[in-house]
Design an enzyme around this catalytic site. Structure first.
Site, PDB file in Angstrom:
ATOM      1  N   SER A 118       0.804  -1.218   0.000  1.00 41.58           N
ATOM      2  CA  SER A 118       0.000   0.000   0.000  1.00 41.58           C
ATOM      3  C   SER A 118       0.850   1.288   0.000  1.00 41.58           C
ATOM      4  CB  SER A 118      -0.944  -0.061   1.203  1.00 41.58           C
ATOM      5  OG  SER A 118      -1.718   1.072   1.303  1.00 41.58           O
ATOM      6  N   LYS A 120     -11.267  -4.887   8.591  1.00 41.99           N
ATOM      7  CA  LYS A 120     -12.242  -4.358   7.632  1.00 41.99           C
ATOM      8  C   LYS A 120     -13.679  -4.367   8.141  1.00 41.99           C
ATOM      9  CE  LYS A 120      -9.590  -5.264   3.454  1.00 41.99           C
ATOM     10  NZ  LYS A 120      -9.673  -5.692   2.052  1.00 41.99           N
ATOM     11  N   ASP A 148     -12.891  -2.071  -2.602  1.00 44.06           N
ATOM     12  CA  ASP A 148     -12.416  -3.387  -3.060  1.00 44.06           C
ATOM     13  C   ASP A 148     -13.174  -3.873  -4.292  1.00 44.06           C
ATOM     14  OD1 ASP A 148     -10.305  -3.907  -1.314  1.00 44.06           O
ATOM     15  OD2 ASP A 148     -11.636  -4.696   0.235  1.00 44.06           O
ATOM     16  N   GLY A 189     -15.637 -18.921  -2.144  1.00 40.97           N
ATOM     17  CA  GLY A 189     -15.334 -18.356  -0.840  1.00 40.97           C
ATOM     18  C   GLY A 189     -16.485 -17.539  -0.308  1.00 40.97           C
ATOM     19  N   ALA A 234     -13.478 -11.329   1.958  1.00 43.25           N
ATOM     20  CA  ALA A 234     -13.094 -10.919   0.604  1.00 43.25           C
ATOM     21  C   ALA A 234     -14.283 -11.064  -0.349  1.00 43.25           C
ATOM     22  CB  ALA A 234     -11.908 -11.748   0.124  1.00 43.25           C
TER      23      ALA A 234
END
Ligand code: ATR
Length: 274
Positions: free
Chosen positions: A17, A66, A102, A127, A131
């Site tokens: 980042s 998050k 994201d 998943g 995410a």
């Protein structure tokens, strides 16, 4: 005086980042400082308050913060509210505004860099963790014919999918129950690659000419890449482009201007093969 930014996570040592945001700031003529801060979950609340008091302009958040940071924000933008997770905090007078870039980053990488449209496609998302949650709504906004989310066990994926039913044609599956179905695009949002593993997916789910995209990059991308190649995928991509694109969306929130991503991605590709 330099605008102050930081990325918070645990672990944080390997975060790209700062490198990405420093490149964007230079492009946009912004004078910034960008720190990397190791923050344990129990320290998040106090750290956010302290950094607001110290005058930071924006913060990037990565695992494991998050989801928890949403509840600590004074304002929550729609992408963060719908995802139930935030990766981007923007300073407001009273505290932090939580946003989420994201999903937008993923969609940008798919469409702009890889020329992989989602509209009308059969899409499989592997998943059901944080995410996956972050990218579901932006994927549905692209109007796939169908979006199937799959995990090893039915419970968590069914719960996740139930939250997004109102946003488009999404349904839950287990990896095993995918047998007999075919998809034009398979996205890997599991963390299995971080343990050098690939979820066990029913054979034949990738349609001929189909594409595979991994939200992971670096070493964690290797097992999914090997699987995609074994399925004769026409395109196999890692998540480095998404990493750069979500950062560019964040820069837009912070500075009001979007940097160019291609040169930054090319330079990272030089350092991180594939
Ligand atoms: P994140 O918050 O980054 O999404 P996570 O919640 O730890 O990470 O995991 C995301 C997904 O990776 C989970 O859905 C998990 O699968 P299940 O829902 O089937 O439990 C998946 N995952 C993690 N390790 C895995 C493994 N070894 N094999 C298959 N799936 C795995």
């Amino acid at each position: 005086m330099a605008l102050r930014f930081a990325v918070l996570g645990q672990p944080i040592a390997h975060s790209l980042s700062p490198q990405i945001q420093e490149a964007f700031a230079q492009q946009l003529g912004q004078h910034i400082s960008y720190e990397k801060l190791e923050v344990a979950p129990g320290q998040l609340k106090d750290t956010l308050a302290r950094m607001h008091a110290e005058g930071y302009t924006g913060l990037a958040l990565t695992l494991p913060h998050k989801v928890a940071a949403v509840a600590l924000a004074v304002e929550v933008a729609d992408p963060a509210r719908i995802a139930g997770a935030t990766n981007a905090l923007i300073r407001r007078d009273a505290g932090w505004r939580a946003d989420n870039t994201d999903g937008a980053g993923l969609v940008r990488d798919l469409k702009d860099h890889l020329k992989l449209g989602i509209a009308g496609k059969r899409v499989l998302l592997l998943g059901a963790g944080g995410a996956a949650r972050g990218v579901l709504k932006p994927l549905l906004d692209e109007k796939p014919q169908q979006l199937v989310v799959s995990s090893r066990t039915p419970w968590n994926v069914e719960q996740l999918v139930a939250e997004f039913k109102g946003h488009g044609p999404v349904r839950a599956s287990t990896h095993i129950a995918l047998k007999g179905f075919q998809f034009d695009l398979v996205l890997n949002a599991t963390s299995a690659g971080q343990q050098d593993r690939m979820p066990r997916i029913a054979a034949g789910v990738l349609a001929p000419g189909g594409a595979c995209y991994d939200l992971n990059y670096g070493q964690a991308h290797a097992p999914f890449r090997a699987w995609a190649q074994s399925q004769d995928a026409a395109v196999v991509a890692d998540g480095l482009g998404m990493l750069v694109e979500q950062a560019a969306e964040m820069a837009q929130l912070w500075y009001g201007r979007r940097p160019q991503t291609a040169p930054v991605l090319a330079s990272l590709r030089g350092q991180h093969a594939r």
